[in-house]
Scaffold this motif. Sequence first.
Motif, short mmCIF file in Angstrom:
data_model
loop_
_atom_site.label_atom_id
_atom_site.label_comp_id
_atom_site.label_asym_id
_atom_site.label_seq_id
_atom_site.Cartn_x
_atom_site.Cartn_y
_atom_site.Cartn_z
N PRO A 1 18.27 69.87 -45.16
CA PRO A 1 18.51 69.25 -46.47
C PRO A 1 17.52 68.39 -46.98
O PRO A 1 16.94 67.76 -46.12
CB PRO A 1 19.97 68.40 -46.34
N SER B 1 14.25 69.43 -47.68
CA SER B 1 13.24 70.14 -47.24
C SER B 1 11.93 69.99 -47.99
O SER B 1 10.81 69.71 -47.67
CB SER B 1 13.36 71.39 -46.63
N ARG C 1 12.28 77.87 -41.18
CA ARG C 1 13.38 78.69 -40.69
C ARG C 1 14.80 78.01 -40.76
O ARG C 1 15.75 78.68 -40.88
CB ARG C 1 13.07 79.05 -39.30
N ARG D 1 17.91 75.42 -42.17
CA ARG D 1 18.34 75.00 -43.69
C ARG D 1 18.37 73.36 -43.44
O ARG D 1 19.31 72.66 -43.36
CB ARG D 1 19.68 75.43 -43.89
#
Length: 286
Positions: A111, A113, A107, A109
């Motif tokens: 960096p 991921s 869910r 954002r």
Amino acid sequence: MSALTTPRPAPARRLSPGRYAVYGILLLLALFAVGPMVLFAFNALKTPAGLAESPLGLPAHPQWHNFVDAWQQANMGVGLRNSAIVVTGTALGVCAISSCAAYALSRLRVPGSNVFIYYLLVTTALPIQLFLVPLFYLWTNLGLYDSLFGLIIIYWAVFSPFATLLIRSFMVGLPKEYEEAARLDGAGEWRVFARVVLPMAWPGLLTAALVAGLQAYNEFLLAVTFIQSSDKMPVSTAFFAFKSGYTQNYTLVSAGGMIMVIPVLIAFLLLQRRFIEGYTSSGMTG
């Protein structure tokens, strides 16, 4: 008037040869799964001489006292208590860690991921034996050696990567409309996670808890390495009590194994529907 005619019964539906083949394969798989358990139960009711004479046959004179001897000799009551503590602590910790990580990856954002997801995939494939020696020295210096809490922390690290991927795959399929409505009402990210996402992701959390708890219950290597006191050993290490010198009483081993399996069977039978629904809906089945 014409006589009333009784309706003819519908013809019996014949099974195709392919259907018979499917049923035959399923029957073989069922025998493959249940057969070892039945043989294990038979061996638990034999004498050592009867087991050596007929390892695959029925017990001639069932020795029910083997279960009592196994319970007392291996101190399985204390082992089951310790395993209950370890399983509960592992399941709760893994769910807390993995749900937070899964929510961030699905869910937020974050960096990099995708790199982190690949990292989790790699860590699930690495054998724990690679880290035994440094982990042993670290746990000794931290005072966590020979401690159930120290063992639970290790299980958190070992079982959380897979649980994170499992819960994340479940959260990806959840609708985002409820979260957006909660944010419009002024809910923060933590409240959205705790009040909106977690209730919808409950089947995935239960599945992760069951998988982690079962793995912690059956795990042997870490338990026997990091637990030394006999009053702290989980039930998976109780089989050492049936070894005398270079010989082993396999009838008591079978009886102890049956005692160890019964709690897992009961838990799975009670929660199998939730487990299967959560596992299939998560998308981890391929």
